[in-house]
Design an enzyme around this catalytic site. Structure first.
Site, PDB file in Angstrom:
ATOM      1  N   ASP A 104       0.812  -1.217   0.000  1.00  0.00           N
ATOM      2  CA  ASP A 104       0.000   0.000   0.000  1.00  0.00           C
ATOM      3  C   ASP A 104       0.845   1.267   0.000  1.00  0.00           C
ATOM      4  O   ASP A 104       0.476   2.276   0.599  1.00  0.00           O
ATOM      5  CB  ASP A 104      -0.961  -0.002   1.205  1.00  0.00           C
ATOM      6  CG  ASP A 104      -0.220  -0.150   2.517  1.00  0.00           C
ATOM      7  OD1 ASP A 104       1.008  -0.354   2.494  1.00  0.00           O
ATOM      8  OD2 ASP A 104      -0.869  -0.061   3.569  1.00  0.00           O
ATOM      9  N   LYS A 156       5.235   8.242  17.384  1.00  0.00           N
ATOM     10  CA  LYS A 156       4.520   9.519  17.387  1.00  0.00           C
ATOM     11  C   LYS A 156       5.093  10.558  18.355  1.00  0.00           C
ATOM     12  O   LYS A 156       4.417  11.016  19.289  1.00  0.00           O
ATOM     13  CB  LYS A 156       3.048   9.264  17.729  1.00  0.00           C
ATOM     14  CG  LYS A 156       2.410   8.320  16.718  1.00  0.00           C
ATOM     15  CD  LYS A 156       0.957   8.140  16.951  1.00  0.00           C
ATOM     16  CE  LYS A 156       0.388   7.225  15.886  1.00  0.00           C
ATOM     17  NZ  LYS A 156      -0.657   6.351  16.267  1.00  0.00           N
ATOM     18  N   ASP A 216       1.882   6.845   1.266  1.00  0.00           N
ATOM     19  CA  ASP A 216       1.195   5.733   1.915  1.00  0.00           C
ATOM     20  C   ASP A 216      -0.271   5.884   1.544  1.00  0.00           C
ATOM     21  O   ASP A 216      -0.887   6.894   1.872  1.00  0.00           O
ATOM     22  CB  ASP A 216       1.415   5.868   3.429  1.00  0.00           C
ATOM     23  CG  ASP A 216       0.567   4.907   4.224  1.00  0.00           C
ATOM     24  OD1 ASP A 216      -0.188   4.121   3.627  1.00  0.00           O
ATOM     25  OD2 ASP A 216       0.667   4.954   5.469  1.00  0.00           O
TER      26      ASP A 216
HETATM   27  P1  GTP Z   1      -5.564  -0.961   8.184  1.00  0.00           P
HETATM   28  O1  GTP Z   1      -6.543  -1.916   8.768  1.00  0.00           O
HETATM   29  O2  GTP Z   1      -6.221   0.208   7.569  1.00  0.00           O
HETATM   30  O3  GTP Z   1      -4.460  -0.582   9.122  1.00  0.00           O
HETATM   31  O4  GTP Z   1      -4.837  -1.655   6.913  1.00  0.00           O
HETATM   32  P2  GTP Z   1      -4.035  -3.029   6.802  1.00  0.00           P
HETATM   33  O5  GTP Z   1      -4.841  -4.121   7.380  1.00  0.00           O
HETATM   34  O6  GTP Z   1      -3.658  -3.182   5.362  1.00  0.00           O
HETATM   35  O7  GTP Z   1      -2.752  -2.819   7.706  1.00  0.00           O
HETATM   36  P3  GTP Z   1      -1.414  -1.985   7.392  1.00  0.00           P
HETATM   37  O8  GTP Z   1      -1.727  -0.763   6.619  1.00  0.00           O
HETATM   38  O9  GTP Z   1      -0.651  -1.871   8.647  1.00  0.00           O
HETATM   39  O10 GTP Z   1      -0.650  -3.008   6.455  1.00  0.00           O
HETATM   40  C1  GTP Z   1       0.618  -2.777   5.899  1.00  0.00           C
HETATM   41  C2  GTP Z   1       0.826  -3.863   4.858  1.00  0.00           C
HETATM   42  O11 GTP Z   1       0.811  -5.135   5.479  1.00  0.00           O
HETATM   43  C3  GTP Z   1      -0.268  -3.902   3.788  1.00  0.00           C
HETATM   44  O12 GTP Z   1       0.358  -4.221   2.567  1.00  0.00           O
HETATM   45  C4  GTP Z   1      -1.198  -5.010   4.268  1.00  0.00           C
HETATM   46  O13 GTP Z   1      -1.865  -5.685   3.205  1.00  0.00           O
HETATM   47  C5  GTP Z   1      -0.234  -5.945   4.958  1.00  0.00           C
HETATM   48  N1  GTP Z   1      -0.832  -6.654   6.101  1.00  0.00           N
HETATM   49  C6  GTP Z   1      -1.356  -6.103   7.227  1.00  0.00           C
HETATM   50  N2  GTP Z   1      -1.809  -7.058   8.064  1.00  0.00           N
HETATM   51  C7  GTP Z   1      -1.552  -8.245   7.435  1.00  0.00           C
HETATM   52  C8  GTP Z   1      -1.779  -9.606   7.795  1.00  0.00           C
HETATM   53  O14 GTP Z   1      -2.330  -9.941   8.854  1.00  0.00           O
HETATM   54  N3  GTP Z   1      -1.380 -10.557   6.904  1.00  0.00           N
HETATM   55  C9  GTP Z   1      -0.774 -10.237   5.708  1.00  0.00           C
HETATM   56  N4  GTP Z   1      -0.424 -11.235   4.883  1.00  0.00           N
HETATM   57  N5  GTP Z   1      -0.562  -8.955   5.328  1.00  0.00           N
HETATM   58  C10 GTP Z   1      -0.928  -7.977   6.195  1.00  0.00           C
END
Ligand code: GTP
Length: 341
Positions: A104, A156, A216
């Site tokens: 992302d 933060k 981001d």
């Molecule tokens: P939010 O719920 O909005 O925080 O988004 P998110 O679930 O995508 O979490 P975040 O933005 O912290 O994720 C950063 C990256 O890690 C993204 O590319 C997500 O797809 C990935 N990611 C987050 N949680 C997981 C998980 O539990 N498993 C996997 N495989 N990827 C994850």
């Protein structure tokens, strides 16, 4: 070399768009966001491990239809394991130093250069770093005396207490031994739980700062913003996908395939996804219209997101519109690596 693409998050900050689709497939300039990192893979990478969970079928289907020229392994977690847990879960496919990439982030990082930097410093872990102005919204790195070494993270901080203005930019180059620090089968945040341990125990944690751009796209405001920035960078007033019928007046707006915009509609700073219909006389500003959604005649939307397939009328300011069932198991708030709205 293997690259793990983290693509299994729920993307709660992008709801309601992520109620119906995997966040990595949300389009940016009419292309799934994950395609940007897939196209950025360096020649060193010959195997991609897609770390998936939520709406994995959609992601798998997309990669089956789009060949990025690498062997592909779809690594399906039994439950979301977070950024660290998902990395550990890919252990059986890792044969040496490897990359871990968020899906992302849209940025100008040259991964080959980061790999080179990692090798030169004989690092255990190298993370990409990006300078920000608003340090109090991020985890900021504390840099050590050795060039590029990272000795800690401060979550933060107030601007006056920030040890630097550099943040973790979401791409990691890791030695295989790092996997021994991550417990199996549980939700683990790489950033919050594993990186501090690696710093403490190995003293070989480095940051690679790059130049260019970094966005981001994990929240609605940044999802809107990335489009404005890309339109401006490409000197475009608007961007249209295939087969769009546009009879409206558009500014700073991106429209997906097969969408239609009727006479007398005015859109400014909007994203209209595939097959959406904007009826006559609508006035839409800084809003996202989901795929197959219909915005009824003379509606006024401002800072509003209409989910896929929604039918919307009237005036809406600062709303997330979703009248359909929320998918089973979809969390009410962020899980794992909580960053904030
Ligand atoms: P939010 O719920 O909005 O925080 O988004 P998110 O679930 O995508 O979490 P975040 O933005 O912290 O994720 C950063 C990256 O890690 C993204 O590319 C997500 O797809 C990935 N990611 C987050 N949680 C997981 C998980 O539990 N498993 C996997 N495989 N990827 C994850």
């Amino acid at each position: 070399m293997e690259a793990i693409i983290l693509a299994g998050g729920y993307g709660t900050r992008l709801r309601p768009l992520t109620y119906s689709r995997a966040k990595p497939l949300l389009p940016i300039m009419n292309k799934p966001m994950v395609s940007y990192i897939a196209e950025q893979l360096p020649p060193e990478v010959d195997k991609v491990i897609l770390a998936v969970n939520y709406r994995k079928d959609q992601i798998e289907q997309y990669f089956k239809n789009h060949d990025f020229g690498r062997e592909l392994i779809v690594n399906d977690e039994p439950e979301p394991l977070g950024t660290g847990g998902a990395t550990k879960f890919a252990q059986k496919h890792i044969t040496g130093p490897f990359l871990v990439l968020n899906s992302d982030i849209i940025c100008s990082l040259n991964l080959s250069k980061m790999i080179e930097y990692h090798k030169k410093h004989k690092a255990m872990a190298t993370i990409s770093l990006w300078p920000v102005e608003n340090v109090s919204e991020f985890g900021v790195v504390d840099m050590g005396a050795d060039e590029g070494s990272v000795i800690g993270f401060v979550e933060k901080p107030k601007p006056q207490d920030a040890p630097s203005n550099l943040i973790n930019a979401g791409a990691y180059m890791l030695e295989q031994d790092i996997l021994d620090y991550i417990p199996s089968g549980k939700l683990v945040s790489m950033e919050k739980e594993i990186f501090p341990q690696i710093i403490q125990k190995t003293n070989r944690f480095f940051g690679y700062q790059f130049e260019g751009y970094w966005i981001d796209v994990g929240r609605i405001t940044s999802y809107l913003d990335v489009h404005k920035r890309l339109l401006s960078a490409q000197n475009l007033d608007n961007f249209f996908g295939e087969n769009v019928q546009n009879n409206g007046v558009l500014k700073n707006t991106v429209v997906g395939d097969n969408a239609s915009i009727a006479n007398g509609a005015a859109l400014d700073g909007c994203i209209v996804l595939d097959d959406a219909i904007i009826e006559e006389g609508c006035n839409l500003k800084n809003s996202v219209i989901g795929a197959h959604a219909t915005i009824k005649q003379n509606s006024i939307l401002d800072y509003t997101v209409a989910g896929d397939n929604e039918s919307v009328e009237g005036t809406h300011h600062n709303e997330l519109i979703w009248t359909q069932e929320i998918p089973k198991g979809y969390p009410k708030k962020q899980i794992g690596n909580v960053i904030g709205e």
